[in-house]
Design a protein around this motif. Structure first.
Motif, PDB file in Angstrom:
ATOM      1  N   MET A 174     -18.371  -0.470   7.243  1.00 39.53           N
ATOM      2  CA  MET A 174     -17.500   0.505   6.633  1.00 39.53           C
ATOM      3  C   MET A 174     -16.067   0.006   6.742  1.00 39.53           C
ATOM      4  N   GLU A 175     -15.384   0.019   5.620  1.00 44.38           N
ATOM      5  CA  GLU A 175     -13.983  -0.376   5.598  1.00 44.38           C
ATOM      6  C   GLU A 175     -13.207   0.665   4.803  1.00 44.38           C
ATOM      7  N   ILE A 176     -12.080   1.088   5.345  1.00 46.79           N
ATOM      8  CA  ILE A 176     -11.247   2.092   4.695  1.00 46.79           C
ATOM      9  C   ILE A 176      -9.835   1.537   4.613  1.00 46.79           C
ATOM     10  N   ASN A 177      -9.308   1.473   3.409  1.00 49.33           N
ATOM     11  CA  ASN A 177      -7.952   0.985   3.200  1.00 49.33           C
ATOM     12  C   ASN A 177      -7.107   2.114   2.645  1.00 49.33           C
ATOM     13  N   GLN A 203      -1.318   9.207  -1.565  1.00 47.29           N
ATOM     14  CA  GLN A 203      -2.144   8.387  -0.687  1.00 47.29           C
ATOM     15  C   GLN A 203      -3.423   7.988  -1.438  1.00 47.29           C
ATOM     16  N   ILE A 204      -3.682   6.699  -1.503  1.00 42.25           N
ATOM     17  CA  ILE A 204      -4.909   6.186  -2.098  1.00 42.25           C
ATOM     18  C   ILE A 204      -5.784   5.692  -0.954  1.00 42.25           C
ATOM     19  N   ILE A 205      -6.952   6.286  -0.830  1.00 46.88           N
ATOM     20  CA  ILE A 205      -7.867   5.926   0.245  1.00 46.88           C
ATOM     21  C   ILE A 205      -9.085   5.272  -0.392  1.00 46.88           C
ATOM     22  N   ASP A 206      -9.192   3.979  -0.196  1.00 48.30           N
ATOM     23  CA  ASP A 206     -10.276   3.176  -0.763  1.00 48.30           C
ATOM     24  C   ASP A 206     -11.378   3.067   0.288  1.00 48.30           C
ATOM     25  N   ILE A 207     -12.519   3.657  -0.020  1.00 49.33           N
ATOM     26  CA  ILE A 207     -13.644   3.687   0.913  1.00 49.33           C
ATOM     27  C   ILE A 207     -14.661   2.640   0.467  1.00 49.33           C
ATOM     28  N   ASN A 208     -15.020   1.738   1.376  1.00 45.78           N
ATOM     29  CA  ASN A 208     -15.955   0.654   1.066  1.00 45.78           C
ATOM     30  C   ASN A 208     -17.143   0.723   2.007  1.00 45.78           C
ATOM     31  N   GLY A 209     -18.318   1.012   1.461  1.00 45.23           N
ATOM     32  CA  GLY A 209     -19.523   1.053   2.266  1.00 45.23           C
ATOM     33  C   GLY A 209     -20.254   2.375   2.124  1.00 45.23           C
ATOM     34  N   GLU A 210     -21.388   2.466   2.771  1.00 43.53           N
ATOM     35  CA  GLU A 210     -22.201   3.679   2.718  1.00 43.53           C
ATOM     36  C   GLU A 210     -21.606   4.749   3.626  1.00 43.53           C
ATOM     37  N   VAL A 211     -21.622   5.991   3.125  1.00 42.66           N
ATOM     38  CA  VAL A 211     -21.131   7.115   3.908  1.00 42.66           C
ATOM     39  C   VAL A 211     -22.352   7.941   4.313  1.00 42.66           C
ATOM     40  N   ASP A 212     -22.667   7.868   5.602  1.00 40.78           N
ATOM     41  CA  ASP A 212     -23.850   8.571   6.120  1.00 40.78           C
ATOM     42  C   ASP A 212     -23.493   9.225   7.446  1.00 40.78           C
ATOM     43  N   GLY A 213     -24.494   9.668   8.157  1.00 38.40           N
ATOM     44  CA  GLY A 213     -24.262  10.349   9.430  1.00 38.40           C
ATOM     45  C   GLY A 213     -23.502   9.515  10.437  1.00 38.40           C
ATOM     46  N   ASN A 214     -23.661   8.198  10.372  1.00 39.21           N
ATOM     47  CA  ASN A 214     -22.968   7.317  11.312  1.00 39.21           C
ATOM     48  C   ASN A 214     -21.515   7.057  10.926  1.00 39.21           C
ATOM     49  N   THR A 215     -21.242   6.972   9.628  1.00 42.39           N
ATOM     50  CA  THR A 215     -19.906   6.580   9.183  1.00 42.39           C
ATOM     51  C   THR A 215     -19.031   7.754   8.735  1.00 42.39           C
ATOM     52  N   ALA A 216     -19.635   8.892   8.413  1.00 42.08           N
ATOM     53  CA  ALA A 216     -18.866  10.033   7.900  1.00 42.08           C
ATOM     54  C   ALA A 216     -17.743  10.471   8.851  1.00 42.08           C
ATOM     55  N   GLN A 243     -15.971   8.700  10.921  1.00 45.42           N
ATOM     56  CA  GLN A 243     -14.904   7.695  10.831  1.00 45.42           C
ATOM     57  C   GLN A 243     -14.125   7.872   9.532  1.00 45.42           C
ATOM     58  N   VAL A 244     -14.836   8.085   8.433  1.00 50.94           N
ATOM     59  CA  VAL A 244     -14.183   8.269   7.139  1.00 50.94           C
ATOM     60  C   VAL A 244     -13.296   9.515   7.181  1.00 50.94           C
ATOM     61  N   GLN A 245     -13.843  10.617   7.694  1.00 47.75           N
ATOM     62  CA  GLN A 245     -13.074  11.853   7.745  1.00 47.75           C
ATOM     63  C   GLN A 245     -11.830  11.694   8.615  1.00 47.75           C
ATOM     64  N   ALA A 246     -11.955  11.016   9.747  1.00 52.59           N
ATOM     65  CA  ALA A 246     -10.804  10.812  10.632  1.00 52.59           C
ATOM     66  C   ALA A 246      -9.702  10.037   9.917  1.00 52.59           C
ATOM     67  N   GLN A 247     -10.072   9.005   9.182  1.00 54.45           N
ATOM     68  CA  GLN A 247      -9.082   8.194   8.453  1.00 54.45           C
ATOM     69  C   GLN A 247      -8.416   9.008   7.347  1.00 54.45           C
ATOM     70  N   ILE A 248      -9.212   9.800   6.628  1.00 53.58           N
ATOM     71  CA  ILE A 248      -8.654  10.615   5.546  1.00 53.58           C
ATOM     72  C   ILE A 248      -7.682  11.648   6.118  1.00 53.58           C
ATOM     73  N   GLY A 295     -22.313  12.785   4.398  1.00 53.85           N
ATOM     74  CA  GLY A 295     -21.138  12.371   3.633  1.00 53.85           C
ATOM     75  C   GLY A 295     -20.637  13.478   2.722  1.00 53.85           C
ATOM     76  N   LEU A 296     -21.575  14.189   2.102  1.00 56.35           N
ATOM     77  CA  LEU A 296     -21.191  15.309   1.241  1.00 56.35           C
ATOM     78  C   LEU A 296     -20.513  16.408   2.050  1.00 56.35           C
ATOM     79  N   ARG A 297     -21.073  16.720   3.209  1.00 58.46           N
ATOM     80  CA  ARG A 297     -20.459  17.738   4.076  1.00 58.46           C
ATOM     81  C   ARG A 297     -19.068  17.295   4.520  1.00 58.46           C
ATOM     82  N   MET A 298     -18.913  16.014   4.824  1.00 62.35           N
ATOM     83  CA  MET A 298     -17.615  15.485   5.224  1.00 62.35           C
ATOM     84  C   MET A 298     -16.605  15.649   4.092  1.00 62.35           C
TER      85      MET A 298
END
Length: 110
Positions: free
Chosen positions: A1-4, A12-25, A27-32, A56-59
């Motif tokens: 998972m990579e977030i730029n 703010q442009i948040i480019d999300i790279n990778g699968e968003v699932d229970g493990n990564t959601a 991290q994605v939410q924290a960055q956003i 990911g949808l819930r996030m």
């Protein structure tokens, strides 16, 4: 998972790279949410997200409610067809402005 995260025209442009699932959601939410602290006008570039689980949808929904609740805006761009279809069928897409390209998303928030 990579977030730029980058800023263009005070958006703010948040480019999300990778699968968003229970493990990564989380991290994605924290960055956003970290990006939203300084500027709650967000474009989430989902063009590099090939898969999104229900976590990911819930996030996304929790992020939307948090950002909009604080007077911000969230726009999705580049949804792959499978994720777009799932979001449409479940009603999640009703919450978000969504566009095919980054340029369209930026124009919507300009």
């Amino acid at each position: 998972m990579e977030i730029n995260v980058q800023t263009e025209k005070s958006i703010q442009i948040i480019d999300i790279n990778g699968e968003v699932d229970g493990n990564t959601a989380p991290q994605v939410q924290a960055q956003i949410m970290k990006a939203a602290e300084s500027n709650p006008r967000l474009v989430l570039d989902m063009s590099h997200v090939p898969y999104m689980s229900s976590a990911g949808l819930r996030m996304l929904l929790a992020t939307y409610r948090n950002v909009v609740g604080h007077g911000g805006h969230v726009v999705l761009v580049g949804l792959v067809e499978e994720i777009k279809d799932t979001m449409e069928m479940t009603g999640f897409l009703d919450f978000f402005a969504h566009f095919d390209t980054l340029a369209e998303g930026l124009a919507a928030l300009a």
